[in-house]
Scaffold this active site. Structure first.
Site, mmCIF file in Angstrom:
data_model
loop_
_atom_site.group_PDB
_atom_site.id
_atom_site.type_symbol
_atom_site.label_atom_id
_atom_site.label_comp_id
_atom_site.label_asym_id
_atom_site.label_seq_id
_atom_site.Cartn_x
_atom_site.Cartn_y
_atom_site.Cartn_z
ATOM 1 N N ALA A 1 -9.809 -6.707 7.557
ATOM 2 C CA ALA A 1 -8.746 -6.194 8.440
ATOM 3 C C ALA A 1 -8.910 -6.744 9.857
ATOM 4 C CB ALA A 1 -8.749 -4.665 8.449
ATOM 5 N N ARG A 2 -9.903 -6.237 10.623
ATOM 6 C CA ARG A 2 -9.941 -6.547 12.060
ATOM 7 C C ARG A 2 -10.114 -8.020 12.375
ATOM 8 N NH1 ARG A 2 -14.247 -2.055 13.279
ATOM 9 N NH2 ARG A 2 -14.706 -2.721 11.150
ATOM 10 N N TYR B 1 -6.110 10.729 3.670
ATOM 11 C CA TYR B 1 -4.682 10.926 3.347
ATOM 12 C C TYR B 1 -4.552 11.758 2.057
ATOM 13 C CZ TYR B 1 -3.938 7.632 7.078
ATOM 14 O OH TYR B 1 -3.945 7.028 8.318
ATOM 15 N N GLN C 1 0.867 -1.188 0.000
ATOM 16 C CA GLN C 1 0.000 0.000 0.000
ATOM 17 C C GLN C 1 0.896 1.228 0.000
ATOM 18 O OE1 GLN C 1 -2.335 1.421 3.485
ATOM 19 N NE2 GLN C 1 -4.087 1.307 2.103
HETATM 20 C C1 LIG Z 1 -5.391 -1.178 13.458
HETATM 21 C C2 LIG Z 1 -5.876 -0.726 12.122
HETATM 22 C C3 LIG Z 1 -5.025 0.002 11.287
HETATM 23 C C4 LIG Z 1 -5.456 0.414 10.024
HETATM 24 N N1 LIG Z 1 -4.579 1.045 9.184
HETATM 25 C C5 LIG Z 1 -4.920 1.226 7.882
HETATM 26 C C6 LIG Z 1 -3.950 1.622 6.938
HETATM 27 O O1 LIG Z 1 -2.774 1.795 7.228
HETATM 28 N N2 LIG Z 1 -4.354 1.783 5.658
HETATM 29 C C7 LIG Z 1 -5.653 1.560 5.273
HETATM 30 O O2 LIG Z 1 -5.972 1.711 4.099
HETATM 31 N N3 LIG Z 1 -6.590 1.192 6.152
HETATM 32 C C8 LIG Z 1 -6.253 0.980 7.440
HETATM 33 N N4 LIG Z 1 -7.170 0.486 8.326
HETATM 34 C C9 LIG Z 1 -8.567 0.269 7.865
HETATM 35 C C10 LIG Z 1 -8.798 -1.167 7.392
HETATM 36 O O3 LIG Z 1 -8.005 -1.525 6.279
HETATM 37 C C11 LIG Z 1 -10.271 -1.368 7.006
HETATM 38 O O4 LIG Z 1 -10.571 -0.421 6.007
HETATM 39 C C12 LIG Z 1 -11.221 -1.200 8.195
HETATM 40 O O5 LIG Z 1 -10.685 -1.787 9.364
HETATM 41 C C13 LIG Z 1 -12.584 -1.860 7.903
HETATM 42 O O6 LIG Z 1 -12.414 -3.221 7.567
HETATM 43 P P1 LIG Z 1 -12.717 -4.401 8.631
HETATM 44 O O7 LIG Z 1 -14.167 -4.260 9.032
HETATM 45 O O8 LIG Z 1 -12.444 -5.671 7.876
HETATM 46 O O9 LIG Z 1 -11.822 -4.209 9.791
HETATM 47 C C14 LIG Z 1 -6.777 0.099 9.594
HETATM 48 C C15 LIG Z 1 -7.622 -0.623 10.438
HETATM 49 C C16 LIG Z 1 -7.187 -1.040 11.684
HETATM 50 C C17 LIG Z 1 -8.128 -1.843 12.537
#
Ligand SMILES: Cc1cc2nc3c(=O)[nH]c(=O)nc-3n(C[C@H](O)[C@H](O)[C@H](O)COP(=O)(O)O)c2cc1C
Length: 418
Positions: free
Chosen positions: A353-354, A174, A99
């Site tokens: 992600a989570r 960003y 990324q």
């Molecule tokens: C700890 C953490 C750090 C994150 N950092 C980024 C990041 O660096 N870049 C990004 O595009 N999204 C980041 N996200 C967002 C996730 O990629 C995702 O968009 C968001 O958590 C929703 O998806 P989920 O429901 O599967 O968690 C982050 C999420 C979490 C939980």
């Protein structure tokens, strides 16, 4: 016909073995802007556990583009370090995405960057006020050329480092999102005003990346479906954005939402633990920042799986049945059932992600049929610890690739063995 979650899918020039992408989530496991062994093990675990494409998050295209100390950059020096990670991912049967991004007005931590923060527009930045570096300047055409070229160079370095894909971060507030969103773009030239104008620079950046590595690496863009607040980008704006990025050559759009300051709840579908985040801060200003953000979080319905589906479906319908660009659903995929629901709707992949921070073996369990629902409660404590010394992990599970790894490797850098 709905895709089998474990069937391969082509993204531009690459094919990934199933429909699961580990969404980019700031690991903050770099040292001196180079990745550590902890970062390697973090992503090796995903590849060993059936994640088809794992994303190394927030790799800044320049030193000045970082927003946190644990973030990396793609430099000549870091390429062999990243190569060690992509080799490990490939050996485990996965593919790797970098990324690439720039923080723009979010780059206010004085020790991290050398120049005054820049953004689509000048003025006072809300986050900057609290970080003691309130002013940002509007980018000139020369700045835009420089940043565009930095993205293209970072993509070429990602290729040298063995990545299979690059993902341009155009969401969450960003730099590239600071152009797309009307919350931050007040330009009066051809890069401001209408949605067509606001996506013009991000599309130029994507086209430059595509010219640099397209045909060899998949080029993804992560965008906001909606900003989620009045005067922010609407789904109608995003239809324009997505069409422009498709025309510029995006192989896949990863569909997110929300902005880091104005609407984190929209990004996560649940509130951030601002009290815990404030407690971790040393400076009063930073504590105040989190208190203000807590107060500005609206009352919201309880977290539910696939919380961004409605807007994602609107965008998919607007792009039509003949769209060339692949779409990855994202947002609250916490079970194989909800992943299947997204694929049944016609999305090409799902990004998670989570649930994967909570348990990196989840996709392997889905494949083996031993589990459906993740134990992740969307408490977002993984976001709070991201700012601490261990970097991102799940404090609820303390999973196998968490703080222990950071202790073992103690920030050791990852130099390629060869
Ligand atoms: C700890 C953490 C750090 C994150 N950092 C980024 C990041 O660096 N870049 C990004 O595009 N999204 C980041 N996200 C967002 C996730 O990629 C995702 O968009 C968001 O958590 C929703 O998806 P989920 O429901 O599967 O968690 C982050 C999420 C979490 C939980």
């Amino acid at each position: 016909m709905a895709a089998d979650p474990f069937s391969p899918v082509q993204i531009g020039p690459i094919t990934i073995k199933n429909r699961f992408i580990r969404s980019g989530a700031n690991e903050t496991k770099n040292k001196n802007m180079n990745p550590t062994k902890a970062l390697l093990e973090f992503h090796r675990a995903y590849a060993e556990n059936e994640v088809a494409l794992t994303t190394l998050a927030y790799i800044a295209v320049s030193k000045d583009g970082r927003t946190l100390p644990g973030q990396g950059t793609l430099s000549d020096e870091s390429v062999p370090h990243y190569r060690a990670i992509t080799d490990a991912i490939h050996a485990a049967g996965g593919k790797a995405s970098a990324q690439i991004t720039h923080g723009g007005s979010f780059c206010q931590i004085k020790d991290l960057s050398t120049s005054r923060c820049m953004s689509s527009s000048g003025g006072i930045d809300k986050m900057g006020v609290m970080m003691g570096r309130p002013f940002q300047r509007a980018m000139t055409r020369a700045d835009m050329d420089m940043v565009r070229d930095e993205f293209a160079t970072a993509a070429l370095r990602a290729e040298q480092a063995g990545f299979d894909a690059v993902e341009l971060h155009m969401g969450h507030g960003y730099l590239l999102n600071q152009y797309i969103s009307p919350l931050s773009n007040f330009r009066r030239d051809e890069y401001g005003g209408s949605a067509e104008n606001r996506v013009r620079f991000p599309a130029e950046v994507l086209a430059a990346v595509k010219a640099a590595v397209g045909g060899r690496l998949a080029v993804l863009a992560k965008i906001n479906l909606v900003d989620g607040v009045p005067k922010g980008a609407t789904i109608q704006d995003t239809i324009v954005t997505a069409k422009a990025l498709e025309a510029a050559g995006a192989d896949m759009l990863v569909l997110s939402a929300g902005r880091n300051i104005e609407s984190t709840w929209k990004m996560f579908g649940s509130p951030l633990p601002y009290d815990e985040m404030a407690g971790m801060q040393k400076s009063l200003l930073a504590k105040l920042q989190f208190a203000i953000l807590k107060r500005s979080t609206p009352k919201m319905p309880p977290f539910h799986e696939n919380y961004l589906m409605e807007d994602a479906l609107t965008l998919k319908a607007a792009l039509g049945p003949d769209r060339k660009v692949k779409l990855s659903y994202l947002g609250g995929v916490q079970s194989l059932t909800s992943a299947r629901a997204a694929l049944d709707e016609g999305f090409d992949a799902v990004a998670v992600a989570r649930a994967l921070i909570h348990d990196p073996t989840l996709v392997a369990q889905w494949k083996a049929g031993t589990r459906d629902k993740s134990g992740c409660t969307a408490c977002n404590r993984c976001v709070a610890v991201m700012y601490g010394p261990s970097g991102t992990y799940c404090p609820e599970t303390g999973n196998a690739i968490d703080a222990a790894l950071n202790q073992i490797y103690a920030g050791e850098e990852t130099r390629h063995a060869a």
